[in-house]
Design a protein around this motif. Structure first.
Motif, PDB file in Angstrom:
ATOM      1  N   ARG A 109       2.508  11.687   2.444  1.00 50.00           N
ATOM      2  CA  ARG A 109       2.374  10.575   3.382  1.00 50.00           C
ATOM      3  C   ARG A 109       3.744  10.111   3.822  1.00 50.00           C
ATOM      4  NH1 ARG A 109      -2.789   6.692   2.099  1.00 50.00           N
ATOM      5  NH2 ARG A 109      -4.228   8.424   2.279  1.00 50.00           N
ATOM      6  N   VAL A 110       3.846   9.842   5.094  1.00 52.94           N
ATOM      7  CA  VAL A 110       5.066   9.241   5.611  1.00 52.94           C
ATOM      8  C   VAL A 110       4.663   7.953   6.290  1.00 52.94           C
ATOM      9  CG1 VAL A 110       6.982   9.469   7.206  1.00 52.94           C
ATOM     10  CG2 VAL A 110       6.190  11.472   5.947  1.00 52.94           C
ATOM     11  N   SER A 111       5.295   6.874   5.882  1.00 54.03           N
ATOM     12  CA  SER A 111       4.962   5.579   6.455  1.00 54.03           C
ATOM     13  C   SER A 111       6.162   5.007   7.176  1.00 54.03           C
ATOM     14  CB  SER A 111       4.538   4.612   5.354  1.00 54.03           C
ATOM     15  OG  SER A 111       3.150   4.625   5.251  1.00 54.03           O
ATOM     16  N   ARG A 112       5.875   4.371   8.290  1.00 54.29           N
ATOM     17  CA  ARG A 112       6.956   3.711   9.017  1.00 54.29           C
ATOM     18  C   ARG A 112       6.885   2.226   8.735  1.00 54.29           C
ATOM     19  NH1 ARG A 112      10.469   5.046  12.862  1.00 54.29           N
ATOM     20  NH2 ARG A 112       9.551   7.089  13.229  1.00 54.29           N
ATOM     21  N   LEU A 113       8.010   1.677   8.363  1.00 48.64           N
ATOM     22  CA  LEU A 113       8.062   0.245   8.096  1.00 48.64           C
ATOM     23  C   LEU A 113       8.337  -0.474   9.403  1.00 48.64           C
ATOM     24  CD1 LEU A 113      10.470   0.627   5.102  1.00 48.64           C
ATOM     25  CD2 LEU A 113       8.088  -0.035   4.899  1.00 48.64           C
ATOM     26  N   SER A 114       7.646  -1.573   9.602  1.00 48.22           N
ATOM     27  CA  SER A 114       7.966  -2.357  10.786  1.00 48.22           C
ATOM     28  C   SER A 114       9.296  -3.048  10.497  1.00 48.22           C
ATOM     29  CB  SER A 114       6.867  -3.369  11.047  1.00 48.22           C
ATOM     30  OG  SER A 114       6.555  -4.022   9.845  1.00 48.22           O
ATOM     31  N   ASN A 171       4.753  -3.137   0.602  1.00 51.63           N
ATOM     32  CA  ASN A 171       4.450  -1.954   1.405  1.00 51.63           C
ATOM     33  C   ASN A 171       4.459  -0.689   0.573  1.00 51.63           C
ATOM     34  OD1 ASN A 171       4.043  -3.113   3.871  1.00 51.63           O
ATOM     35  ND2 ASN A 171       6.204  -3.078   4.430  1.00 51.63           N
ATOM     36  N   PHE A 172       5.467  -0.588  -0.227  1.00 54.28           N
ATOM     37  CA  PHE A 172       5.625   0.614  -1.039  1.00 54.28           C
ATOM     38  C   PHE A 172       4.493   0.713  -2.053  1.00 54.28           C
ATOM     39  CE2 PHE A 172       8.276   2.822  -4.481  1.00 54.28           C
ATOM     40  CZ  PHE A 172       7.933   4.063  -4.003  1.00 54.28           C
ATOM     41  N   LEU A 212       1.390   1.703  -0.300  1.00 48.11           N
ATOM     42  CA  LEU A 212       1.442   3.114   0.071  1.00 48.11           C
ATOM     43  C   LEU A 212       1.002   3.985  -1.107  1.00 48.11           C
ATOM     44  CD1 LEU A 212       2.331   5.355   2.047  1.00 48.11           C
ATOM     45  CD2 LEU A 212       4.650   5.099   1.172  1.00 48.11           C
ATOM     46  N   ASN A 222      -2.751   3.263  -2.097  1.00 46.73           N
ATOM     47  CA  ASN A 222      -3.680   3.850  -1.144  1.00 46.73           C
ATOM     48  C   ASN A 222      -3.735   5.358  -1.265  1.00 46.73           C
ATOM     49  OD1 ASN A 222      -4.514   1.462  -0.041  1.00 46.73           O
ATOM     50  ND2 ASN A 222      -2.861   1.422   1.477  1.00 46.73           N
ATOM     51  N   LEU A 282      11.505   5.101   7.446  1.00 48.65           N
ATOM     52  CA  LEU A 282      10.448   5.996   6.982  1.00 48.65           C
ATOM     53  C   LEU A 282      10.494   6.163   5.465  1.00 48.65           C
ATOM     54  CD1 LEU A 282      10.398   8.913   9.574  1.00 48.65           C
ATOM     55  CD2 LEU A 282       8.954   6.896   9.472  1.00 48.65           C
ATOM     56  N   ILE A 283       9.307   6.084   4.869  1.00 51.07           N
ATOM     57  CA  ILE A 283       9.192   6.384   3.445  1.00 51.07           C
ATOM     58  C   ILE A 283       8.259   7.585   3.313  1.00 51.07           C
ATOM     59  CG2 ILE A 283       8.531   5.542   1.174  1.00 51.07           C
ATOM     60  CD1 ILE A 283       8.739   2.742   2.187  1.00 51.07           C
ATOM     61  N   VAL A 319       2.741  15.689  13.654  1.00 47.77           N
ATOM     62  CA  VAL A 319       3.429  15.917  12.385  1.00 47.77           C
ATOM     63  C   VAL A 319       2.444  16.306  11.292  1.00 47.77           C
ATOM     64  CG1 VAL A 319       5.504  14.573  12.778  1.00 47.77           C
ATOM     65  CG2 VAL A 319       3.433  13.408  12.043  1.00 47.77           C
TER      66      VAL A 319
END
Lengths: 1146, 357
Positions: free
Chosen positions: A824-829, A841-842, A845, A848, A879-880, A1058
């Protein structure tokens, strides 16, 4: 000229259409090794060409054989323009270089292109004729076996475990070398793939040379990593454990009964001492000098130039952030081992016990002396001398000394293994780790990678000194990692400080101990009856206690005993008497990086525990950046550790295994992710609860809030205890003894409530009775922490998860396994990023992601996610990326319910598996459990049965009652008696349950395997990160799989974005691994690991790139059910040779 | 915080049958998630909508990647990228090639061309099958058609071999290919009552008896086209109605045999010549492509509708047709007994199958 490599190109299939006009392809193949290239004829107009080429022969040095990969390029012939490449196959021929592995590589390989992915398949046959090379100064190391598995591979036995081997090679990274971009992406990617392939070959060869120097023949726990340092180059480094392995031959396997007792020997390392005279010399041996007394000042003050400092840290001490290096030991004090204080106390306790023992034991001895000649003489002589008790201490010192000298010869007494032969691990001190922040500079001379070597040497030295401070002479479960962002690099190393048994470490020792092992067998062999086994038990127990060896105490608890001096602890920690043997001190919690030892006794089930943390950091350049990171690191370590501790308490458990703390550096933040498997060790005290303390107690509503929170926490603990079936027996306090008084040390977040004996009277049954952790809520931060503690949701019912090899408390695996990778790659606002939101958030992530896994695998319930391996990276600013690889294994629920039974059964099963591995004992449990049972596993089972919570609960209670009004020694004898009884019962029970189990599981296999073999043209290849395959027996190791792939696209949207791109790529990587394994004749990859998954995207340009590095061990396995059939057919069941798997796989 | 990338890859490819069905049915990811939520899966598993969304996306992506392979099922068996147990492979293929009754009735007998593909919009609206699903089914028909069109050997056999379908499904596809190749009209309003099963049944009989393959198993197109020679020969049957004596004799033979056995005897007697003329004329006209296309229309108009309007019970139709074809053997002046049987055996079964409301 010691090798001839022969390659034959047979055919291709499913080739892509290269000529739009005809919708066909004119394909031919180039075969390249080193600088020699051969070509096949062009096979015109076909997508399924049949080249059927001649044998292409390469005459090469074995050095080249090890370094170079075989390159096969499939091209489309074009009369007018340049030939178009369709794709390539790289084949590592290393498995063909040692005799016991594969003899031929033959099969369909996916043709891989870095731009298009897999484009059809090609059928290739590869053989090697190797000539013997007698040159002593050779550069090659053909014949050294490599294993990724971090335990002694099944079907081998360890003769000697030599120790740590490491090597690194560096080179320019082609990608950065050609920054001018004259080359196409394909050329640059292929150059990188080829280079890394070459470098890993070279690295493996060099490591092999070191192993040969140490006179070993194998590397176990081989871990190879790449550091993509960008402009400063490419580093490939590897660590491993050199061993001398013996293949369990079929002839040896023929004598299971005779050999099995030798296992017993391993459990009682003492008896294997090469020189029995040491007994007499023991007392006179002076105590070993305190070579490793702990000196806090040393580690605190070691401040080197820029940002290079040390820190020692436990949750109970306030953090003194001084630098990036951190020494972490979870409340496990660090101390020197051989201190006189300890000796004294040891002696005292021994002598008080000994007389009773001998009086109790001697009749047994007499009665049985006919059969147990030597061992008994040994024990008897110990008793006869009268000063048996006093012998203990010095003897221990002797053992220490011996081990120590064995280890001190080595620069780094490190072991990458995480699971050990029984008896190998004597004590575990705690986790040791070290980190260092470095600025990358260009590697000027690739042939002399001194800087990188020096960096690692420094870190290893650090680890070594930490281990010493913990009174340990070795580090097990050792691993190294890096995190790179721009020019800053964090180097990390961690492991578990431990005291090891010298027997496996020295040539002399082992050779010596072989003798008694052999002479011992008859004695054991004659005890055919179960009764004999039971009678024997107290005797062996006695002999060990007589000799003052805590190592020889109940197998389930020995490793928990502290290796350091309790009176000289630099850290405040609770020490109590071991809850299993009640003789030695144990810490209140134990953190380790290794797998749960097979003989450890646990209560209930384990669970995955994670600590997650983010810290914002200002963007900075070079030096400033490194300093900023260095300053943050200690805080991160501290908080990660606190979180782990709190979560562990919340689960009602007292030990962590497989702990892995990953610190990742990004442009503007640092991330910490720690994963471990929590368990309740029977030997350790029951964990206290967590108490919340408000800062302003006057405020009424605040108070209410606090009490509400407290209630919630208590509820959670109770719920968790129920969920993980943690119901330890009540043990009266007298036995435990009073804890060591602890200097109260205030820290902002936690302090442990000191416990004194009178406090113990008020029992709080809701969450244990002792030292509660106090969480002081004095600001919103702390509030967050408490909240985040409670947000972790337990897995849905029917699911368990752990990050170790096996799930503590579950053992009845069925055969269905599913290995997977999830990314998973998450974008932080970007707005308002604070540490809190970042943490949340982390946390979300990860949570989930876990939830998704549970949902996806719901059809496998009841099942357990094993070896859950999280990796975090920060590819870009916001990005994480989280990558998880794990395996889901189904288990039989009905058996799992009967915990008591399974506990015993587990140890039985494990024990006999161990037998099998180590003692050339080929039969599977099901077929031979009865036969094997009476001999070998005796002691261990007995131990686990007795110390196990379930069965003896009632009996223990009585013994406890007894002890409350009788003196302690008497109760101890009583306990032994009880144990003997339990043992008898336990073993009978176990045998029955095992018998019951086998037909069930067998039926299951058959059912499953039947459709699987129906008309499938592609053989199934299993993949697992574990070192074993449930319900099956590994019969042969075919060699290491170590592959590196790059995939790039310039049409990201067209390939499904992606997700589509990476999904396809990972599926392709799996496919290529499976194809290589199948070509080697294997049907599974064990100890599979995805070491790297570097993903970069540029959506604006519609581009993305990904690098993946995977490794594992190719094996042949045979289902237990099939084994049974075979053995049923053969009257001599044990003649199942290891190589029989060959036919099955082909 | 949004997930930019979210994937799950298993060593054994996970296939969720329910999601596969939704995907085949052409639902978008969001619609599929909605439907799954309504199925109560969240309550059963305790998952969240986000989890469901991610799971559905994953499966859709997998199916999308598998689709390329499903176009040539043998590739699915030999490919190395997705490790799928054989039973699951079979399920994937079978479901992918399965089609909707409503849809197939719309395109059966139509030319499988781009023109028809453009009409899929309307078909989708009419049948309620999503456009995506219509496209898949249409493309399946077309793909199978193209592969087996010019192949030797049994039609159903070829389809089974090249698409690894079950026996039943392969025969259905054979019918679809046969109808498409011969462009039989099936869309007329009066033919609407016929199910795909009825038509597939007829097609199978026609393939068995009326194609070149029925006499020679080594010819090209043996099962796809009607046997030209046979159609030519059918003209010979015309004598049965053209020769008045023969017609009368035929009628009297039938009437004698059936007297007292039919509930609709008077109606039969009155209508015999019309019916016989209808059946024989259909046969004799089959040399014209146009009439071949109208075969089913003609059968309904010339035989089924008259019988139905007189309320013949099915059993009476059966008795009549049996007697009608058998009596020809007693006609001494008629020399084309074998030809008659080849024509009538098939036709009789077809008519009986088609004779319902």
């Amino acid at each position: 000229m010691p090798g001839k490599l022969k390659v034959k190109i047979v055919a291709g299939r499913h080739l892509p259409v290269m000529d739009r006009a005809s919708d066909l392809t004119d394909a031919f193949v180039e075969v390249k090794f080193g600088n020699t290239t051969f070509k096949t004829d062009v096979y015109n107009k076909s997508l399924n060409p049949q080249w059927n080429s001649e044998w292409f022969k390469f005459e090469v040095d074995d050095e080249d054989l090890q370094d170079e990969p075989l390159q096969i390029t499939v091209l489309d012939h074009d009369t007018y323009s340049a030939n178009d490449a369709i794709g390539k196959v790289y084949i590592d021929i290393d498995p063909l270089l040692y005799s016991e592995a594969a003899t031929v590589i033959s099969g369909w390989f996916p043709i891989y292109d870095t731009i298009h992915g897999i484009r059809g398949e090609i059928n290739v046959v590869v053989k090697v004729d190797l000539f013997n090379d007698l040159n002593r100064f050779r550069q090659s190391s053909c014949g050294v076996k490599f294993f990724c598995t971090t335990s002694i591979p099944k079907c081998y036995q360890a003769v000697i475990i030599h120790g740590f081997v490491e090597e690194l090679v560096v080179n320019e990274d082609p990608e950065y070398q050609w920054i001018d971009r004259i080359r196409t992406p394909r050329a640059s990617n292929e150059a990188r793939q080829r280079l890394i392939s070459l470098m890993s070959g070279e690295l493996q060869r060099k490591i092999g040379l070191k192993v040969l120097e140490m006179r070993g023949n194998a590397v176990v726990g081989y871990l190879q990593c790449f550091d993509l340092e960008g402009e400063s180059g490419l580093v490939v480094r590897a660590i491993g454990t050199a061993c001398t392995l013996d293949k369990l031959s079929s002839t040896a396997a023929f004598l299971p009964a005779c050999n099995s007792p030798s296992k017993e020997m391993k459990e009682i390392p003492f008896n294997e001492d090469p020189n029995p005279n040491t007994h007499s010399s023991g007392p006179s041996t002076p105590l070993k000098n305190q070579t490793y007394s702990f000196s806090p000042s040393k580690s605190y003050s070691r401040q080197s130039s820029s940002s290079d400092t040390d820190l020692s840290l436990t949750p109970k001490t306030a953090p003194y952030p001084q630098g990036p290096r951190i020494f972490l030991c979870p409340s496990s004090p660090s101390l020197s081992s051989g201190s006189p204080h300890l000796k004294k106390s040891c002696l005292l306790s021994e002598s008080s016990l000994t007389p009773h023992h001998s009086s109790h034991i001697s009749p047994v001895v007499l009665r049985k002396s006919v059969s147990f000649s030597e061992e008994l003489l040994l024990a008897a002589s110990g008793m006869g001398s009268g000063s048996a008790g006093k012998e203990g201490g010095p003897f221990k010192a002797l053992l220490r000394q011996q081990t120590q000298s064995a280890l001190e010869q080595r620069e780094f007494p490190f072991f990458t293994l995480t699971a050990f032969p029984p008896g190998f691990l004597v004590h575990v001190g705690g986790v040791v780790s070290a980190r260092s922040v470095k600025l990358l500079d260009r590697i000027h001379n690739p042939d002399e990678p001194e800087t990188r070597d020096a960096w690692w040497a420094e870190i290893r030295q650090e680890i070594k000194s930490h281990a010493k401070a913990l009174g340990c002479h070795a580090v097990v479960g050792y691993s190294e990692s890096t995190s790179i962002c721009e020019e800053v690099c964090i180097l990390s190393a961690s492991g578990t400080a431990a005291v090891l048994n010298p027997r496996f470490l020295q040539d002399g020792t082992v050779e010596g101990c072989l003798e008694p092992r052999l002479s011992w067998q008859p004695g054991f062999f004659s005890i055919g009856s179960e009764k004999g086994e039971v009678d024997f038990f107290p005797q062996s127990q006695d002999s060990s206690s007589l000799l003052g060896q805590e190592e020889n105490l109940p197998a389930g608890c020995g490793f928990c005993h502290i290796p350091y001096d309790e009176l000289n602890m630099p850290f405040p920690a609770h020490l109590t008497y071991c809850y299993s043997c009640r003789k030695q001190k144990v810490p209140d919690v134990l953190f380790t990086t290794i797998d749960l030892p097979t003989d450890a006794t646990v209560i209930g089930k384990g669970c995955l525990i994670q600590a997650r943390l983010c810290r914002l950091k200002k963007k900075a350049q070079a030096e400033a950046n490194a300093t900023a990171i260095s300053n943050l690191l200690p805080f991160m370590e501290y908080e990660v550790h606190t979180q782990l501790m709190n979560k562990l308490k919340l689960k009602g458990m007292n030990a962590l295994f497989g702990l892995r703390i990953q610190i990742t550096v990004g442009e503007n933040m640092l991330m910490g992710l720690a994963s471990a498997t929590g368990v309740y060790l029977t030997a350790l005290p029951m964990p206290g609860g967590i108490q919340i303390a408000g800062k302003t107690p006057n405020d009424g509503s605040y108070e209410q809030h606090i009490s509400h929170m407290q209630k919630k926490i208590n509820d959670t603990i109770a719920k968790n205890k129920e969920l993980y079936e943690i119901n330890p027996p009540e043990i009266p306090e007298e036995i435990i003894g009073s804890p060591i008084p602890e200097p109260r040390q205030r820290s902002r977040l936690l302090r442990s409530q000191s416990e004194s004996s009178d406090e113990v009277i008020e029992l709080d049954l809701s969450h244990g009775k002792k030292d509660a952790f106090v969480l002081e809520i004095d600001d919103t931060d702390a509030m967050e922490d408490v909240h985040s503690l409670l947000t972790d949701v337990p897995p849905p019912s029917g699911f368990y998860s752990c990050n170790t090899e096996i799930m503590p408390g579950i053992n009845n695996w069925t055969s269905e396994i599913q290995m997977f990778t999830s990314v998973r790659v998450s974008r932080l606002s970007n707005i308002n990023l604070t540490n809190q939101t970042l943490n949340k958030n982390f946390n979300d992530l990860c949570e989930n992601l876990l939830k998704s896994l549970y949902f996806k695998l719901r059809s496998m319930i009841p099942c357990c996610l094993c070896h859950v391996n999280f990796t975090v990276s920060l590819p870009e600013d916001e990005l994480i990326q989280v990558t998880v690889t794990a395996v889901a294994i189904t288990f039989d629920k009905h058996q799992a319910v009967q915990t008591t039974k399974t506990h015993v059964e587990k140890s039985l099963q494990r024990a006999s598996t161990d037998n099998e591995e180590l003692l050339q004992f080929p039969l599977e449990l099901c077929t031979d459990s009865l036969a094997s049972h009476p001999f070998s596993p005796a002691k261990e089972h007995l131990e686990s049965a007795s110390s196990n919570s379930g069965i003896p609960a009632a009996q223990r209670a009585t013994s406890i009652d007894y002890s409350s009004f009788a003196d302690r020694c008497n109760s101890w004898i009583e306990l032994i008696k009880l144990k003997a009884q339990t043992i008898r019962r336990g073993s009978i029970k176990t045998t029955v349950s095992v018998e019951k189990a086998s037909p069930l599981t067998e039926g299951h296999f058959r059912q499953r395997s039947a459709p699987a073999c129906a008309n499938s043209t592609v053989g199934v290849v299993k993949m697992t990160p574990l070192s074993f395959i449930p319900g099956a027996k590994i019969t042969k190791y075919l060699g290491i799989i170590n592959m590196f792939f790059i995939r790039e696209t310039t049409s990201l949207r067209e390939e499904g974005g992606v997700s589509g791109f990476l999904h396809a790529f990972i599926a392709e990587v799996f496919a290529m691994v499976r194809a290589h394994v199948a070509a080697l004749g294997g049907n599974a990859v064990v100890s599979y690991i995805m070491k790297q998954c570097v993903f970069m995207e540029n959506p604006n340009k519609n581009q993305a790139q990904c690098l993946i590095n995977v490794s594992g061990d190719a094996v042949i396995f045979v289902r237990e059910s099939e084994l049974e059939i075979i053995s049923a057919q053969q009257p001599v069941a044990s003649c199942q040779p290891a190589c029989s798997g060959g036919e099955i796989a082909t | 915080m949004t997930n930019e990338l979210d994937i799950f890859v298993g060593n054994t490819t996970l296939i969720d049958e329910d999601v596969y069905r939704l995907w085949l049915d052409g639902y978008s990811v969001n619609d599929a998630v909605g439907l799954r939520v309504r199925s109560g899966i969240l309550e059963q598993t305790g998952a969240t909508a986000g989890v469901l969304q991610s799971d559905t996306m994953d499966h859709y992506r997998t199916f999308h990647m598998l689709e390329r392979l499903l176009h040539t099922p043998p590739k699915l068996l030999h490919q190395l990228v997705f490790q799928i147990p054989p039973s699951r492979q079979a399920l994937l293929i079978e479901r992918y090639y399965a089609f909707d009754e409503a849809f197939v009735r719309e395109v059966l007998g139509k030319k499988l061309s781009k023109g028809t593909k453009k009409d899929l919009d309307d078909i989708s609206t009419k049948t309620g099958v999503t456009l995506k699903s219509c496209r898949r089914q249409f493309d399946n028909f077309k793909r199978v058609f193209k592969v087996v069109e010019e192949m030797r050997g049994s039609l159903a056999g070829n389809i089974q071999q090249h698409f690894l379908l079950s026996d039943r499904l392969a025969r259905d596809y054979a019918a679809v290919v046969f109808f498409a190749n011969n462009r039989f009209e099936t869309g007329k309003k009066k033919l609407q009552y016929l199910t795909f099963g009825d038509l597939a049944f007829c097609a199978e009989l026609m393939i068995q008896n009326w194609t070149p393959g029925a006499v020679d198993s080594q010819v090209d197109d043996m099962d796809v086209d009607l046997d030209k020679e046979f159609l030519q020969d059918l003209k010979e049957l015309k004598v049965l109605v053209a020769d008045k004596d023969l017609l009368d004799l035929h009628k009297s033979l039938v009437c004698t045999a059936l007297r007292g056995k039919l509930s609709v005897f008077p109606e039969m007697e009155a209508n015999f010549k019309n019916l016989s003329r209808g059946l024989v004329n259909i046969a004799s006209k089959l040399t014209h492509t146009k009439d071949v296309r109208d075969l089913f229309v003609d059968l309904v108009e010339k035989f089924i509708e008259p019988c139905r309007s007189d309320r013949w019970p099915l059993n009476d139709v059966r008795l009549f047709l049996n007697q009608y074809s058998a009596s020809v053997h007693s006609l001494d002046g008629f020399r084309h007994q074998a030809l008659w049987d080849r024509y009538m055996v098939t036709l009789r079964s077809c008519l009986l199958r088609m004779y319902h409301d």
